[in-house]
Design a protein around this motif. Sequence first.
Motif, PDB file in Angstrom:
ATOM      1  N   ILE A   1       0.854  -1.183   0.000  1.00 48.14           N
ATOM      2  CA  ILE A   1       0.000   0.000   0.000  1.00 48.14           C
ATOM      3  C   ILE A   1       0.892   1.236   0.000  1.00 48.14           C
ATOM      4  CG2 ILE A   1      -0.233  -0.081   2.529  1.00 48.14           C
ATOM      5  CD1 ILE A   1      -3.038   1.209   2.139  1.00 48.14           C
ATOM      6  N   ASP A   2       0.539   2.181  -0.849  1.00 50.42           N
ATOM      7  CA  ASP A   2       1.213   3.476  -0.861  1.00 50.42           C
ATOM      8  C   ASP A   2       0.243   4.462  -0.232  1.00 50.42           C
ATOM      9  OD1 ASP A   2       2.448   5.950  -1.393  1.00 50.42           O
ATOM     10  OD2 ASP A   2       3.322   5.184  -3.254  1.00 50.42           O
ATOM     11  N   LEU A   3       0.610   5.012   0.911  1.00 54.61           N
ATOM     12  CA  LEU A   3      -0.270   5.904   1.660  1.00 54.61           C
ATOM     13  C   LEU A   3      -0.463   7.246   0.969  1.00 54.61           C
ATOM     14  CD1 LEU A   3       1.125   5.311   5.264  1.00 54.61           C
ATOM     15  CD2 LEU A   3      -0.710   4.081   4.081  1.00 54.61           C
ATOM     16  N   ASP A   4       0.539   7.687   0.221  1.00 53.69           N
ATOM     17  CA  ASP A   4       0.510   9.011  -0.403  1.00 53.69           C
ATOM     18  C   ASP A   4       1.278   8.954  -1.719  1.00 53.69           C
ATOM     19  OD1 ASP A   4       0.470  11.720  -0.997  1.00 53.69           O
ATOM     20  OD2 ASP A   4       1.792  12.302   0.649  1.00 53.69           O
ATOM     21  N   PRO A   5       0.677   8.329  -2.760  1.00 54.16           N
ATOM     22  CA  PRO A   5       1.405   8.145  -4.021  1.00 54.16           C
ATOM     23  C   PRO A   5       1.902   9.437  -4.659  1.00 54.16           C
ATOM     24  CG  PRO A   5      -0.696   6.979  -4.064  1.00 54.16           C
ATOM     25  CD  PRO A   5      -0.664   7.775  -2.805  1.00 54.16           C
ATOM     26  N   SER A   6       1.214  10.548  -4.398  1.00 54.69           N
ATOM     27  CA  SER A   6       1.628  11.814  -5.005  1.00 54.69           C
ATOM     28  C   SER A   6       2.790  12.459  -4.259  1.00 54.69           C
ATOM     29  CB  SER A   6       0.452  12.796  -5.032  1.00 54.69           C
ATOM     30  OG  SER A   6       0.141  13.219  -3.704  1.00 54.69           O
ATOM     31  N   GLY A   7       3.041  12.010  -3.030  1.00 55.37           N
ATOM     32  CA  GLY A   7       4.097  12.621  -2.227  1.00 55.37           C
ATOM     33  C   GLY A   7       3.705  13.985  -1.690  1.00 55.37           C
ATOM     34  N   ALA A   8       2.410  14.257  -1.634  1.00 58.01           N
ATOM     35  CA  ALA A   8       1.918  15.563  -1.177  1.00 58.01           C
ATOM     36  C   ALA A   8       2.323  15.841   0.266  1.00 58.01           C
ATOM     37  CB  ALA A   8       0.399  15.618  -1.294  1.00 58.01           C
ATOM     38  N   THR A   9       2.591  17.088   0.555  1.00 57.63           N
ATOM     39  CA  THR A   9       2.892  17.491   1.929  1.00 57.63           C
ATOM     40  C   THR A   9       1.764  18.317   2.521  1.00 57.63           C
ATOM     41  OG1 THR A   9       4.085  19.422   1.118  1.00 57.63           O
ATOM     42  CG2 THR A   9       5.385  17.437   1.587  1.00 57.63           C
ATOM     43  N   THR A  10       0.806  18.713   1.673  1.00 58.39           N
ATOM     44  CA  THR A  10      -0.367  19.440   2.153  1.00 58.39           C
ATOM     45  C   THR A  10      -1.613  18.749   1.611  1.00 58.39           C
ATOM     46  OG1 THR A  10      -0.396  20.936   0.263  1.00 58.39           O
ATOM     47  CG2 THR A  10       0.850  21.650   2.206  1.00 58.39           C
ATOM     48  N   GLY A  11      -2.735  18.975   2.269  1.00 57.99           N
ATOM     49  CA  GLY A  11      -3.987  18.389   1.823  1.00 57.99           C
ATOM     50  C   GLY A  11      -4.155  16.941   2.221  1.00 57.99           C
ATOM     51  N   THR A  12      -3.242  16.435   3.038  1.00 57.87           N
ATOM     52  CA  THR A  12      -3.335  15.044   3.470  1.00 57.87           C
ATOM     53  C   THR A  12      -4.343  14.930   4.607  1.00 57.87           C
ATOM     54  OG1 THR A  12      -1.459  15.335   4.959  1.00 57.87           O
ATOM     55  CG2 THR A  12      -0.978  14.516   2.743  1.00 57.87           C
ATOM     56  N   ALA A  13      -4.823  13.698   4.836  1.00 52.31           N
ATOM     57  CA  ALA A  13      -5.837  13.450   5.862  1.00 52.31           C
ATOM     58  C   ALA A  13      -5.218  13.572   7.254  1.00 52.31           C
ATOM     59  CB  ALA A  13      -6.437  12.069   5.676  1.00 52.31           C
ATOM     60  N   PRO A  14      -5.833  14.366   8.139  1.00 51.02           N
ATOM     61  CA  PRO A  14      -5.292  14.519   9.495  1.00 51.02           C
ATOM     62  C   PRO A  14      -5.667  13.331  10.393  1.00 51.02           C
ATOM     63  CG  PRO A  14      -7.268  15.834   9.261  1.00 51.02           C
ATOM     64  CD  PRO A  14      -6.998  15.215   7.913  1.00 51.02           C
ATOM     65  N   GLY A  15      -4.835  13.052  11.381  1.00 50.72           N
ATOM     66  CA  GLY A  15      -5.168  12.098  12.426  1.00 50.72           C
ATOM     67  C   GLY A  15      -5.095  10.630  12.057  1.00 50.72           C
ATOM     68  N   ILE A  16      -4.513  10.294  10.943  1.00 51.82           N
ATOM     69  CA  ILE A  16      -4.401   8.888  10.553  1.00 51.82           C
ATOM     70  C   ILE A  16      -3.153   8.307  11.225  1.00 51.82           C
ATOM     71  CG2 ILE A  16      -4.155   7.260   8.646  1.00 51.82           C
ATOM     72  CD1 ILE A  16      -6.829   8.774   8.650  1.00 51.82           C
ATOM     73  N   ASN A  17      -3.363   7.276  12.069  1.00 49.22           N
ATOM     74  CA  ASN A  17      -2.219   6.724  12.790  1.00 49.22           C
ATOM     75  C   ASN A  17      -2.166   5.205  12.808  1.00 49.22           C
ATOM     76  OD1 ASN A  17      -4.176   6.039  14.637  1.00 49.22           O
ATOM     77  ND2 ASN A  17      -3.436   7.378  16.257  1.00 49.22           N
ATOM     78  N   GLU A  18      -3.020   4.539  11.995  1.00 42.81           N
ATOM     79  CA  GLU A  18      -2.925   3.081  11.935  1.00 42.81           C
ATOM     80  C   GLU A  18      -3.457   2.527  10.621  1.00 42.81           C
ATOM     81  OE1 GLU A  18      -5.085   1.119  15.075  1.00 42.81           O
ATOM     82  OE2 GLU A  18      -7.017   1.702  14.270  1.00 42.81           O
ATOM     83  N   ILE A  19      -2.897   1.358  10.289  1.00 43.00           N
ATOM     84  CA  ILE A  19      -3.371   0.563   9.160  1.00 43.00           C
ATOM     85  C   ILE A  19      -4.127  -0.615   9.757  1.00 43.00           C
ATOM     86  CG2 ILE A  19      -2.714  -0.918   7.223  1.00 43.00           C
ATOM     87  CD1 ILE A  19      -0.159   0.684   6.928  1.00 43.00           C
ATOM     88  N   ASN A  20      -5.338  -0.845   9.270  1.00 44.20           N
ATOM     89  CA  ASN A  20      -6.157  -1.962   9.716  1.00 44.20           C
ATOM     90  C   ASN A  20      -6.240  -2.972   8.578  1.00 44.20           C
ATOM     91  OD1 ASN A  20      -6.935  -0.484  12.172  1.00 44.20           O
ATOM     92  ND2 ASN A  20      -8.009   0.813  10.715  1.00 44.20           N
TER      93      ASN A  20
END
Length: 144
Positions: free
Chosen positions: A75-94
């Motif tokens: 899984i690629d969490l951020d394929p674009s490599g963005a540093t802004t506009g990302t989802a806040p508060g994500i701290n686990e993979i289920n």
Amino acid sequence: MESLTVQATARSGAAHQWVIEVRNTGASACSLSSTPSVDLGDSAARDQSRNIKPVLASGTSRFPVPAGKSAYAVIDLDPSGATTGTAPGINEINVLVDQDGTNMPLANTRNFPLPSGARVLDPKLGLYRATVAEAVASMTAAPK
């Protein structure tokens, strides 16, 4: 599920990518659905309905796993490599693994912590493959 172990670890040298390894510890072969069921969320949230689901690579066939072998999905969490506009508060993979079409209960979901500051934006998940390199290629082919 007792004949399977599940691990999710950061992929060395690849920012934002995680490897999900499902190892068959049983004495006979098994099969898995084409991908694990994965979502990304806040471990402290009572309501998990807003967790983020990755875009999946196409493919529907089951994946055979011989005894003593592993299947890998990336899984690629951020394929674009963005540093802004990302989802806040994500701290686990289920991760929930479906073995032999048994539709595993949600109680079998495994949770893996993400490092502080993990960035998540439009994540992509590949199909199970026999090697990490093949799993990366599958994830890369997932639609944007």
